[in-house]
Write a protein that holds these residues in place. Structure first.
Motif, PDB file in Angstrom:
ATOM      1  N   LEU A   1       6.771   1.501 -11.020  1.00  0.00           N
ATOM      2  CA  LEU A   1       5.448   1.160 -10.523  1.00  0.00           C
ATOM      3  C   LEU A   1       5.007  -0.198 -11.039  1.00  0.00           C
ATOM      4  CD1 LEU A   1       2.806   1.854  -9.077  1.00  0.00           C
ATOM      5  CD2 LEU A   1       2.082   3.038 -11.152  1.00  0.00           C
TER       6      LEU A   1
ATOM      7  N   ILE B   1       3.200   9.037  -9.825  1.00  0.00           N
ATOM      8  CA  ILE B   1       2.447   9.155 -11.079  1.00  0.00           C
ATOM      9  C   ILE B   1       1.785  10.523 -11.167  1.00  0.00           C
ATOM     10  CG2 ILE B   1       0.424   8.298 -12.312  1.00  0.00           C
ATOM     11  CD1 ILE B   1       1.186   5.503 -11.400  1.00  0.00           C
ATOM     12  N   GLY B   2       1.176  10.941  -9.995  1.00  0.00           N
ATOM     13  CA  GLY B   2       0.537  12.264 -10.003  1.00  0.00           C
ATOM     14  C   GLY B   2       1.526  13.366 -10.305  1.00  0.00           C
TER      15      GLY B   2
ATOM     16  N   SER C   1     -10.430  11.118 -11.076  1.00  0.00           N
ATOM     17  CA  SER C   1     -10.051  12.316 -10.334  1.00  0.00           C
ATOM     18  C   SER C   1     -11.250  13.149  -9.916  1.00  0.00           C
ATOM     19  CB  SER C   1      -9.095  13.171 -11.174  1.00  0.00           C
ATOM     20  OG  SER C   1      -9.708  13.529 -12.412  1.00  0.00           O
TER      21      SER C   1
ATOM     22  N   GLN D   1       0.824  -1.202   0.000  1.00  0.00           N
ATOM     23  CA  GLN D   1       0.000   0.000   0.000  1.00  0.00           C
ATOM     24  C   GLN D   1       0.861   1.254   0.000  1.00  0.00           C
ATOM     25  OE1 GLN D   1      -2.866  -1.314  -1.042  1.00  0.00           O
ATOM     26  NE2 GLN D   1      -4.001   0.034   0.316  1.00  0.00           N
TER      27      GLN D   1
ATOM     28  N   GLN E   1       2.523  13.048 -13.853  1.00  0.00           N
ATOM     29  CA  GLN E   1       1.466  13.581 -14.717  1.00  0.00           C
ATOM     30  C   GLN E   1       1.460  15.105 -14.703  1.00  0.00           C
ATOM     31  OE1 GLN E   1      -2.020  11.662 -13.167  1.00  0.00           O
ATOM     32  NE2 GLN E   1      -1.783   9.854 -14.479  1.00  0.00           N
TER      33      GLN E   1
ATOM     34  N   GLU F   1       1.482   6.218  -6.678  1.00  0.00           N
ATOM     35  CA  GLU F   1       0.429   7.140  -7.120  1.00  0.00           C
ATOM     36  C   GLU F   1       0.896   8.591  -7.045  1.00  0.00           C
ATOM     37  OE1 GLU F   1      -2.836   6.201  -4.648  1.00  0.00           O
ATOM     38  OE2 GLU F   1      -3.490   4.471  -5.850  1.00  0.00           O
ATOM     39  N   ARG F   2       1.649   8.885  -5.926  1.00  0.00           N
ATOM     40  CA  ARG F   2       2.183  10.247  -5.844  1.00  0.00           C
ATOM     41  C   ARG F   2       3.159  10.519  -6.975  1.00  0.00           C
ATOM     42  NH1 ARG F   2       2.464   8.922  -0.316  1.00  0.00           N
ATOM     43  NH2 ARG F   2       4.717   8.576  -0.471  1.00  0.00           N
TER      44      ARG F   2
ATOM     45  N   ARG G   1       2.287   1.586  -3.267  1.00  0.00           N
ATOM     46  CA  ARG G   1       1.241   2.004  -4.195  1.00  0.00           C
ATOM     47  C   ARG G   1       0.944   3.490  -4.046  1.00  0.00           C
ATOM     48  NH1 ARG G   1      -4.882  -0.530  -4.574  1.00  0.00           N
ATOM     49  NH2 ARG G   1      -5.650   0.874  -6.189  1.00  0.00           N
ATOM     50  N   ALA G   2       0.851   3.939  -2.747  1.00  0.00           N
ATOM     51  CA  ALA G   2       0.601   5.364  -2.529  1.00  0.00           C
ATOM     52  C   ALA G   2       1.751   6.198  -3.065  1.00  0.00           C
ATOM     53  CB  ALA G   2       0.402   5.637  -1.041  1.00  0.00           C
TER      54      ALA G   2
END
Length: 974
Positions: free
Chosen positions: A402, A206-207, A503, A196, A210, A203-204, A199-200
């Motif tokens: 990731l 990736i964010g 989102s 997790q 992005q 995600e950060r 993953r978080a």
């Protein structure tokens, strides 16, 4: 029983049954929680709490191995001890929270090499654990390793704080079963947390990637600089959770604000107060430029012109990021300042926080630097394409990271859109349930090619599959099913489903997490089977009173549980140190005799034969009898496979339970009964589960044998009790008859002696003086002896009346001081060898007792008479009276002490029994029949009092008789 009450034995059995059922329920709940929960904190708290209940200990702690695998760190504990003070508990808890155990310590290494369980009688003897043993109040402790697939996870400890304890086999067995589940659950939860976290983090990343990508696309799209900078500031503010972002660019040598976004508008500043700084006026900005990196500055660090300018543009706690355009070179405007080389500083990005907070992470600074880079690229049009390509490469690298993390997870992950199309899956999911990784497939297509079954082996309809129901909006959590793959292997799988949102918060699909629970289910079923077998064994031994019938039931049940056909029960003869056959199942008479004769080779070996099996059995250990374990034995063991389990009660060997699989063959029904079992045991081999279950059954058999013995002893005791009551009644009747028969002749003797004395005293009697003197002396002796016999007869009558409850008291309020002083005065005048004194303490309550004054005087007189009688050499006799309190009541405590022959320690418990005389009286000239102290004790009992004796048994140190009587009134409050 005749009075309708249940016997203690039956109550104890019921309590044991209830306890077994409770333990079974707790283990089931614990198993379900450990299987379903992925919250380490909850798993640990429930684990330690349930372990204390199941294993019947006061404290359970869990220590987990740190990431570097060098120390065990405290993670959870539960304490139920009612005896410890809260302050002590708080201090020990604080010490425990800050403690750690070296993984390489001798105790830990012994635990890992002791099959995962180690009982230490005194932890203070372990040098590496002495400090925590003393400060955390640990004495005896049971250490249980938490190991998953040979890999240490941590350690669980069980103890009773501050106490020396012995941990029985049942506690150890339960602790081992719990630890095996706990290790898997804790390891899964930790892996899940790590996943997790990754993953978080992903995600950060990736964010941020992005955001960087969106800024780069904006830069590459041809938009104007203001629009690009607005996008950049929005991403910085949002991703860094900041209060605002400002971008300032160099205009000649001064900085000018080109774009700013903040939560609250700035107050207007008059033109004469406005600051237009140069780079030399901003030391922290210059530092960031010189080091070409983002730095974080708190408001208190900024001074001078830089502080004024920061306040002017609304900067407080600020990230300063230089905007660097590669391959340019400028000089600062003030001579003597450091030169910026290799790069051109075109401006700065300021991201601010109104409140003081922890410094941003290196990742956040890197993100701010990346956005600043994109802004610099926007400013420096020549480098946009190059910088955009680098950003894309960075995003790709992070996406690969990731993807690697995603596929390395221990859980299978499948992402479905709302139409049921498989959007994404990792390699673990492909391994668990056979979905091809990155397959463009619909869920229904997969289900049509791969049948899904319930845990009971029934085919599951497509619409009942958990993922199908989740797509219909149902909440799916902890659902279990079975997959039969193309290679004929079977997997038991548990799935948890969570919705997937975009989102804007719109549901766009579902995420499904799978984990393989095949081994867990197998363990659960074995534990459940073992518990059911133990419960059935408890019922068997509790409902049958005959020893042979009960042991026959136990043997039959053991054979059925381990799938054996032949077995024998033998009893152990303590005197001859040998085993005696009692019963057998599965043999003909000839086979049984031959089989028993063969087994004597190892159960009762002759000289020079192998004695290891017998030694293990006599030590109380279950033993497998096979040729592999005894290669030097004769060929008779070549095909032997026997499980021999001692029947014990406590530390006493009572018998032997023997189960024979020597002639068994592999059976197809094993696969039919357990469809989840993928490997069959070698022919005839007993598993560790078989041994554990049979050991439990043998323990119940030992309990049952002891129960039969208890019943026999109870029957003998009841018979003896009835005989004793009858004997006592006859004794009391004899005492009464004897006393009555003595009184008549004694009265006549005393009358004639008195008549003779009067005749001798007449002056006119014609008797010579010397004869008169001798006759008078003889008559006095007759009267003394007759008086003693009368006292004995009176005592006999008194005892008989006491035993029959025929003594009645004339109650009145009696002053104990007066009674005591009267008795002392009476005996002080008759005894010339003794000095009798009294000490009466002052008390806050009068020494008044509600009782029979004559009987109380008799008590004092008897004790004083005894003190005089058994102090033949004289000496002081002291009597003390004081007041003692017990709660709201007050008692008079009277002590009669002498310096006589004393009372041996072994005689003191029997001193107040009828007809008992201490052995050291035999050599003295003191008479008596051993009833005086018995009468005293009984009279005190009728008055609500107690009596006891203190004596060393040394001649000259004497004895102290201490008795109490309740006083009238309550204790006055201070």
């Amino acid at each position: 029983m005749p009075d309708g009450r249940s016997s203690p034995t039956r109550d104890a059995k019921q309590q044991r049954q209830l306890k077994a059922l409770r333990e079974s329920e707790i283990l089931r709940e614990l198993s379900e929680l450990l299987a379903s929960s992925l919250d380490p904190t909850r798993i640990l708290q429930v684990l330690v709490q349930r372990t204390t209940e199941v294993c019947d200990v006061e404290r359970c702690t869990v220590w987990l191995l740190n990431d570097s695998q060098t120390h065990l760190l405290p993670s959870a504990y539960h304490l139920t001890s009612p005896d410890l003070q809260q302050s002590t508990l708080h201090i020990s808890e604080q010490i425990w929270q800050r403690s750690s155990l070296p993984f390489e310590s001798q105790a830990i290494q012994r635990l890992l090499h002791a099959d995962g369980m180690l009982s230490i009688s005194d932890l203070r003897a372990e040098s590496s654990m002495e400090q925590i043993a003393n400060k955390f109040l640990v004495r005896s402790v049971l250490l249980v390793a938490l190991v998953r697939e040979g890999r240490p996870v941590g350690m669980m400890t069980l103890d009773n704080p501050g106490k020396d304890s012995m941990f029985n086999a049942e506690q150890k067995q339960l602790a081992r079963a719990i630890s095996q589940q706990a290790a898997v659950a804790i390891d899964n939860a930790r892996l899940y947390q790590q996943a997790q976290g990754e993953r978080a983090r992903a995600e950060r990343l990736i964010g941020r990637a992005q955001s960087i990508y969106q800024v780069a696309m904006a830069v590459n799209s041809g938009k104007d600089l203001a629009s690009i900078l607005e996008i950049a500031t929005q991403h910085l503010t949002r991703n860094l959770n900041a209060d605002g972002t400002t971008i300032a660019l160099f205009d000649s040598d001064t900085l000018s604000i080109v774009h700013s976004t903040r939560l609250a508008p700035l107050r207007p500043v008059a033109a004469e107060n406005s600051i237009t700084p140069q780079l030399a006026d901003l030391p922290y900005c210059l530092m960031a430029a010189n080091e070409a990196r983002a730095i974080f500055i708190e408001a208190e660090q900024v001074t001078g012109h830089e502080r004024g300018w920061f306040q002017q543009i609304g900067l407080v706690n600020t990230i300063i990021v230089p905007l660097i355009a590669p391959r340019r070179q400028i000089q600062p405007s003030v001579a003597g300042q450091p030169v910026i080389t290799n790069n051109t500083i075109v401006g700065f990005v300021f991201t601010t926080y109104q409140r003081a907070a922890h410094a941003p992470t290196s990742g956040q600074l890197a993100f701010a630097q990346d956005i600043a880079t994109q802004c610099a690229l926007a400013i420096d049009k020549a480098k946009i394409l190059t910088q955009a390509r680098k950003a894309a490469e960075l995003a790709t690298e992070r996406a690969h990271t990731l993807d690697a993390v995603f596929n390395a997870m221990s859980e299978g992950i499948i992402v479905l859109d709302l139409e049921g199309n498989i959007v994404l899956s990792n390699s673990t999911a492909a391994h668990f349930i056979g979905i091809p990784q990155q397959a463009d497939m619909h869920l229904q297509t997969y289900l049509q090619g791969t049948p899904i079954y319930t845990l009971h082996g029934q085919l599951m309809p497509l619409e009942d599959f958990p993922l199908s129901r989740a797509l219909r909006g149902e909440h799916v959590r902890g659902e279990r099913f079975m997959v039969k793959r193309a290679d004929a292997s079977e997997r038991l799988v548990e799935v948890n489903v969570a919705p997937l949102f975009d989102s804007e918060g719109n549901n766009i699909g579902i995420v499904n997490a799978f984990r393989d629970i095949s081994e867990q289910i197998r363990v659960e079923r074995r534990i459940r089977q073992a518990l059911e077998t133990m419960l059935h064994a408890a019922r068997v031994v509790s409902n049958i009173s005959g020893l042979s019938e009960m042991l026959h039931r136990v043997l039959t049940m053991a054979l059925d549980v381990v799938n054996s056909e032949r077995g024998v029960v033998q009893l152990y003869n303590q005197e001859q140190h040998g085993f005696v056959p009692l019963l057998a199942v599965g043999f003909t008479q000839d086979e049984e005799e031959q089989w028993l004769s063969e087994q004597k080779r190892w159960i009762e070996p002759e000289a020079k034969q192998y004695t290891g099996f017998r030694t293990q059995l006599l030590a109380g250990h279950a033993t497998l009898i096979s040729a592999e374990q005894c290669p030097d034995q004769s060929d008779i063991l070549h095909h032997t496979m026997i499980l021999a389990v001692p029947i014990k009660y406590g530390d006493h060997l009572l018998g032997l339970l023997m189960l024979d699989r020597s002639s068994m063959r592999r059976r197809e029904r094993v696969q039919e009964q357990d469809p989840y079992r993928t490997l069959l045991l070698p022919r005839g081999e007993f598993s560790i589960w078989d041994m554990a279950v049979v050991e439990g059954i043998a323990q119940f058999a030992g309990l049952a044998i002891e129960q039969v013995r208890w019943q026999q002893e109870a029957e003998i005791a009841r018979t003896n009790e009835a005989t004793m009551r009858e004997t006592n009644d006859l004794k009391d009747e004899f005492l009464g008859i004897t006393a009555h028969e003595f009184r008549t002749p004694l009265t006549i003797i005393q009358a004639y002696s008195q008549r003779m004395m009067r005749a001798l005293n007449k002056k006119d009697a014609d008797i010579r003086p010397d004869v008169r003197e001798k006759l008078q002396e003889s008559i006095k002796n007759i009267e003394v002896q007759a008086h003693q016999l009368t006292n004995i007869a009176d005592t006999f009558l008194e005892v008989a009346r006491l035993n029959r409850g025929q003594i009645s008291l004339t109650l009145e309020e009696v002053d104990l001081r007066e009674v005591l002083q009267t008795a002392i005065a009476m005996y002080s005048s008759t005894s010339t060898k003794h000095t009798i004194s009294a000490t009466i303490d002052q008390a806050d309550i009068v020494y008044h007792h509600t009782g029979d004054k004559a009987r109380l005087t008799q008590i004092f007189a008897n004790l004083l008479q005894n003190a005089i009688k058994y102090s033949p050499l004289g000496g002081p006799i002291t009597v003390s009276l004081r007041c003692v309190h017990e709660g709201e009541r007050a008692f008079a405590e009277i002590c009669v002490a002498d310096k006589g022959i004393g009372i041996p320690e072994e005689a003191q418990p029997h001193l107040f029994e009828r007809f008992y005389r201490a052995p050291n009286i035999e050599g003295s000239h003191a008479g008596g029949v051993g009833l005086g102290l018995y009468v005293v004790a009984e009279l005190l009992r009728l008055h609500g009092g107690t009596i006891h004796v203190e004596s060393t048994g040394v001649i000259g140190e004497g004895s102290r008789f201490i008795f109490t009587l309740p006083l009238v009134g309550e204790v006055p409050h201070g």
